[in-house]
Design a protein around this motif. Structure first.
Motif, mmCIF file in Angstrom:
data_model
loop_
_atom_site.group_PDB
_atom_site.id
_atom_site.type_symbol
_atom_site.label_atom_id
_atom_site.label_comp_id
_atom_site.label_asym_id
_atom_site.label_seq_id
_atom_site.Cartn_x
_atom_site.Cartn_y
_atom_site.Cartn_z
ATOM 1 N N LEU A 1 0.827 -1.208 0.000
ATOM 2 C CA LEU A 1 0.000 0.000 0.000
ATOM 3 C C LEU A 1 0.861 1.258 0.000
ATOM 4 O O LEU A 1 0.515 2.260 -0.622
ATOM 5 C CB LEU A 1 -0.905 0.028 1.233
ATOM 6 N N MET A 2 1.993 1.194 0.691
ATOM 7 C CA MET A 2 2.817 2.382 0.910
ATOM 8 C C MET A 2 3.759 2.689 -0.247
ATOM 9 O O MET A 2 3.834 3.836 -0.725
ATOM 10 C CB MET A 2 3.608 2.175 2.205
ATOM 11 N N LEU A 3 4.501 1.701 -0.722
ATOM 12 C CA LEU A 3 5.603 1.976 -1.641
ATOM 13 C C LEU A 3 5.179 2.584 -2.975
ATOM 14 O O LEU A 3 5.832 3.527 -3.449
ATOM 15 C CB LEU A 3 6.424 0.708 -1.868
ATOM 16 N N PRO A 4 4.104 2.112 -3.645
ATOM 17 C CA PRO A 4 3.779 2.710 -4.948
ATOM 18 C C PRO A 4 3.464 4.204 -4.868
ATOM 19 O O PRO A 4 3.633 4.928 -5.845
ATOM 20 C CB PRO A 4 2.546 1.920 -5.406
ATOM 21 N N GLN A 5 3.018 4.658 -3.697
ATOM 22 C CA GLN A 5 2.665 6.077 -3.559
ATOM 23 C C GLN A 5 3.917 6.960 -3.600
ATOM 24 O O GLN A 5 3.822 8.144 -3.906
ATOM 25 C CB GLN A 5 1.908 6.320 -2.252
ATOM 26 N N VAL A 6 5.072 6.381 -3.288
ATOM 27 C CA VAL A 6 6.312 7.156 -3.271
ATOM 28 C C VAL A 6 6.662 7.616 -4.686
ATOM 29 O O VAL A 6 6.809 8.818 -4.955
ATOM 30 C CB VAL A 6 7.459 6.327 -2.659
ATOM 31 N N LEU A 7 6.794 6.668 -5.595
ATOM 32 C CA LEU A 7 7.128 7.019 -6.976
ATOM 33 C C LEU A 7 6.031 7.860 -7.609
ATOM 34 O O LEU A 7 6.316 8.806 -8.354
ATOM 35 C CB LEU A 7 7.354 5.745 -7.791
ATOM 36 N N ALA A 8 4.764 7.519 -7.346
ATOM 37 C CA ALA A 8 3.664 8.260 -7.942
ATOM 38 C C ALA A 8 3.657 9.708 -7.455
ATOM 39 O O ALA A 8 3.404 10.638 -8.237
ATOM 40 C CB ALA A 8 2.338 7.580 -7.612
ATOM 41 N N THR A 9 3.934 9.923 -6.177
ATOM 42 C CA THR A 9 3.976 11.288 -5.643
ATOM 43 C C THR A 9 5.137 12.073 -6.243
ATOM 44 O O THR A 9 4.994 13.253 -6.586
ATOM 45 C CB THR A 9 4.089 11.243 -4.107
ATOM 46 N N ILE A 10 6.284 11.433 -6.375
ATOM 47 C CA ILE A 10 7.428 12.103 -7.007
ATOM 48 C C ILE A 10 7.099 12.487 -8.440
ATOM 49 O O ILE A 10 7.371 13.616 -8.882
ATOM 50 C CB ILE A 10 8.673 11.191 -6.957
ATOM 51 N N GLN A 11 6.469 11.569 -9.186
ATOM 52 C CA GLN A 11 6.114 11.855 -10.574
ATOM 53 C C GLN A 11 5.098 12.985 -10.677
ATOM 54 O O GLN A 11 5.167 13.827 -11.573
ATOM 55 C CB GLN A 11 5.530 10.604 -11.236
ATOM 56 N N ALA A 12 4.129 13.007 -9.768
ATOM 57 C CA ALA A 12 3.030 13.968 -9.870
ATOM 58 C C ALA A 12 3.353 15.322 -9.244
ATOM 59 O O ALA A 12 2.721 16.323 -9.600
ATOM 60 C CB ALA A 12 1.777 13.392 -9.216
ATOM 61 N N ALA A 13 4.295 15.386 -8.321
ATOM 62 C CA ALA A 13 4.520 16.613 -7.563
ATOM 63 C C ALA A 13 5.915 17.195 -7.751
ATOM 64 O O ALA A 13 6.342 18.054 -6.980
ATOM 65 C CB ALA A 13 4.266 16.362 -6.075
ATOM 66 N N THR A 14 6.653 16.738 -8.756
ATOM 67 C CA THR A 14 7.942 17.328 -9.115
ATOM 68 C C THR A 14 8.033 17.418 -10.631
ATOM 69 O O THR A 14 7.264 16.777 -11.352
ATOM 70 C CB THR A 14 9.125 16.489 -8.592
ATOM 71 N N SER A 15 8.973 18.185 -11.102
ATOM 72 C CA SER A 15 9.183 18.292 -12.551
ATOM 73 C C SER A 15 10.617 18.737 -12.812
ATOM 74 O O SER A 15 11.309 19.231 -11.926
ATOM 75 C CB SER A 15 8.201 19.297 -13.166
ATOM 76 N N GLY A 16 11.049 18.548 -14.061
ATOM 77 C CA GLY A 16 12.356 19.027 -14.492
ATOM 78 C C GLY A 16 13.505 18.468 -13.676
ATOM 79 O O GLY A 16 13.565 17.288 -13.368
ATOM 80 N N HIS A 17 14.434 19.376 -13.305
ATOM 81 C CA HIS A 17 15.624 18.950 -12.572
ATOM 82 C C HIS A 17 15.267 18.417 -11.188
ATOM 83 O O HIS A 17 15.946 17.531 -10.656
ATOM 84 C CB HIS A 17 16.614 20.109 -12.438
ATOM 85 N N ARG A 18 14.203 18.958 -10.576
ATOM 86 C CA ARG A 18 13.789 18.472 -9.258
ATOM 87 C C ARG A 18 13.340 17.022 -9.331
ATOM 88 O O ARG A 18 13.616 16.225 -8.437
ATOM 89 C CB ARG A 18 12.676 19.355 -8.692
ATOM 90 N N ARG A 19 12.651 16.677 -10.414
ATOM 91 C CA ARG A 19 12.220 15.286 -10.572
ATOM 92 C C ARG A 19 13.421 14.375 -10.809
ATOM 93 O O ARG A 19 13.506 13.279 -10.240
ATOM 94 C CB ARG A 19 11.220 15.138 -11.708
ATOM 95 N N ALA A 20 14.351 14.819 -11.661
ATOM 96 C CA ALA A 20 15.539 14.004 -11.927
ATOM 97 C C ALA A 20 16.324 13.767 -10.640
ATOM 98 O O ALA A 20 16.788 12.652 -10.368
ATOM 99 C CB ALA A 20 16.421 14.682 -12.967
ATOM 100 N N ARG A 21 16.450 14.812 -9.822
ATOM 101 C CA ARG A 21 17.178 14.666 -8.554
ATOM 102 C C ARG A 21 16.416 13.739 -7.620
ATOM 103 O O ARG A 21 17.023 12.881 -6.956
ATOM 104 C CB ARG A 21 17.348 16.043 -7.910
ATOM 105 N N ALA A 22 15.095 13.900 -7.552
ATOM 106 C CA ALA A 22 14.294 13.053 -6.672
ATOM 107 C C ALA A 22 14.365 11.590 -7.103
ATOM 108 O O ALA A 22 14.441 10.689 -6.262
ATOM 109 C CB ALA A 22 12.840 13.527 -6.656
ATOM 110 N N MET A 23 14.353 11.337 -8.406
ATOM 111 C CA MET A 23 14.427 9.961 -8.894
ATOM 112 C C MET A 23 15.802 9.355 -8.603
ATOM 113 O O MET A 23 15.917 8.173 -8.281
ATOM 114 C CB MET A 23 14.130 9.911 -10.389
ATOM 115 N N SER A 24 16.848 10.173 -8.721
ATOM 116 C CA SER A 24 18.188 9.680 -8.386
ATOM 117 C C SER A 24 18.264 9.325 -6.906
ATOM 118 O O SER A 24 18.835 8.293 -6.528
ATOM 119 C CB SER A 24 19.240 10.734 -8.727
ATOM 120 N N LEU A 25 17.665 10.167 -6.056
ATOM 121 C CA LEU A 25 17.653 9.892 -4.629
ATOM 122 C C LEU A 25 16.827 8.649 -4.314
ATOM 123 O O LEU A 25 17.169 7.868 -3.420
ATOM 124 C CB LEU A 25 17.107 11.100 -3.860
#
Length: 489
Positions: free
Chosen positions: A134-158
């Motif tokens: 229940l918990m883990l899929p919300q992490v990637l989905a929140t990053i995808q939906a609430a970040t963009s550009g360089h912030r998203r790339a940095r968040a995905m790397s983290l």
């Protein structure tokens, strides 16, 4: 204005009135830390029990089949329900599902820690895996939906760095906790293995408070109902593959294991047909086949599978070999993986800069380095097994860890780079399900290979053969990396 939302303004007038857009969700730094904490917990707990299994066996009188269920029960529930967890988050709200998942994870961790017998522990581990899903899929989905550009790339790397570090840190933390046994006055000799579960309770409580304050609410603009046929068929497909491979050796390969394996291809084919038909009719299936038409997702997943099979198998086998073969204590066995964690962390820090310069070839270089490290480790085991200690393992595991750190964060970025925000939950669920199923498959296949060879060849030769089998998976990953899109979004 809160950390988690920002309001944008449109300049163009509409009917003489300046229009104000709806608040757009933004994931701040503390919110990112919180969701990454949620991503770390399930992965840590997949590996944390590896070094605790001998003490669980002694304390609860659990045989090999029950011990494998302690590992497999969590992994199966986790893998089976991940995509469904992503779909529920798209529909009901990802923040809401994240809060529910992390609370349930804390409660089920408590149930594991106070389990009075082996079967209760197995049941609690299954429930813990469901909470993680229940918990883990919300992490990637929140990053995808609430970040963009360089912030998203940095968040995905983290996120990728967190995932890799968590898998290694779980084994290290498990060894330290089992050895330290901080709760001995309450639980006596069983305190060590119980502490590997109970440590999650305060962490989940802190994560729950932080998430309520810092994680923005996001959901799909086109929420879809639960795909019941797809969910059931995916469950049947994963169970018929993973259950017999995990339990078969310990159970003596009874008839049900062969029947189950024979049913797997039919269940998988039926799942694909049902999902394709729903996709063509304009519905929103659990795993839309149209999503697999994204080249970045398709090719990235093709690398995640062999990488995770090798990694999952390696971590299980090395824990058994060090404790039962070299008779290292749980703390020494866990801490022997510390150089891998440090090297992985350093590589993940350097990764974003290297990706900007060399693109996906960073993954190829990482595969070559990982192969070198595993080969060094195999040679070390072959030549110096009887006196092998933590220092002797250091060069091989450090080189392999650096190579892994160059691969995994970049692969996660590639897989989700072209997934639209509206399908963020589904995309994250597909990727994490693939990764988790492959980790479990690695434990089942490489673990079975290793344990089957031990009686006839001895611990040293069985470990060397298993490392060479992992080397084949690394070679496949490295070759497939040459087909990745050169530029990483």
């Amino acid at each position: 204005m809160s950390e988690s939302t920002v309001r944008t303004q449109a300049i163009a007038p509409v009917g003489g009135v300046v229009r104000h857009d709806h608040p757009a969700p933004v994931l701040g730094a503390l919110g990112l830390f919180t969701v990454l904490l949620g991503a770390a917990l399930p992965l840590i707990d997949f590996f944390i029990v590896n070094v605790a299994l001998p003490t669980i066996e002694d304390d609860l009188a659990a045989g090999p089949a029950l011990l494998e269920l302690v590992v497999a029960g969590y992994g199966l529930a986790y893998a089976v329900l991940l995509v469904l967890g992503g779909r529920l988050g798209d529909t009901a709200g990802r923040r809401r599902l994240f809060l529910l998942g992390i609370a349930a994870f804390g409660i089920t961790s408590l149930a594991c820690g106070i389990a009075p017998n082996a079967w209760t522990l197995v049941a609690a581990r299954v429930a813990q895996g469901a909470a993680a899903a229940l918990m883990l899929p919300q992490v990637l989905a929140t990053i995808q939906a609430a970040t963009s550009g360089h912030r998203r790339a940095r968040a995905m790397s983290l996120y990728g760095a967190t995932a890799g570090l968590s898998m290694v840190a779980g084994q290290i933390l498990g060894g330290v906790l089992v050895a330290a046994a901080p709760l001995s006055s309450v639980f006596g000799a069983s305190a060590g293995w119980r502490s590997v579960f109970l440590v999650n309770v305060p962490v989940a409580a802190v994560g729950l408070v932080l998430a309520a304050r810092t994680v923005p609410e996001t959901r799909s603009e086109r929420p879809a109902p639960v795909d019941v046929p797809g969910t059931l068929l995916l469950t049947v497909s994963l169970v018929t593959l993973l259950a017999p491979l995990t339990e078969g050796r310990a159970a003596g390969w009874p008839l049900w294991t062969w029947v189950s394996l024979a049913l797997f291809p039919f269940a998988a084919y039926c799942f694909y047909r049902v999902e394709r038909r729903a996709d063509r009719r304009g519905l929103l299936p659990l795993v839309p086949p149209s999503l697999l038409r994204l080249e970045s997702l398709r090719r990235g997943l093709a690398l995640v599978v062999p990488f995770s099979i090798g990694f999952g198998g390696f971590m299980f086998v090395i824990a058994v070999a060090l404790q039962q073969g070299l008779e290292l204590g749980p703390a020494a066995a866990g801490l022997s993986m510390a150089p891998m964690a440090v090297a992985f962390f350093l590589a993940s820090l350097a990764g974003p800069r290297l990706v900007r310069r060399y693109g996906s070839r960073v993954v190829t270089a990482g595969g070559l380095l990982q192969a070198t490290g595993v080969l060094v480790l195999a040679l070390t085991v072959w030549r110096a097994w009887s006196g092998l200690g933590v220092a002797g393992l250091l060069p091989g595991v450090a080189i392999a860890g650096f190579g892994q750190g160059l691969q995994l964060p970049v692969l996660f970025r590639i897989v989700l780079s072209d997934v639209p925000a509206a399908r963020a939950g589904v995309g994250g669920g597909v990727m994490t399900t693939t990764q988790q199923a492959a980790l479990a498959l690695g434990v089942a296949t490489l673990g079975t290979l290793f344990l089957s060879l031990v009686p006839s060849t001895g611990m040293r030769d069985a470990l060397v053969v298993t490392l060479l089998a992992q080397l084949a998976a690394i070679a496949l990953t490295t070759l497939l990396s040459l087909r990745l899109p050169r530029t990483v979004a």
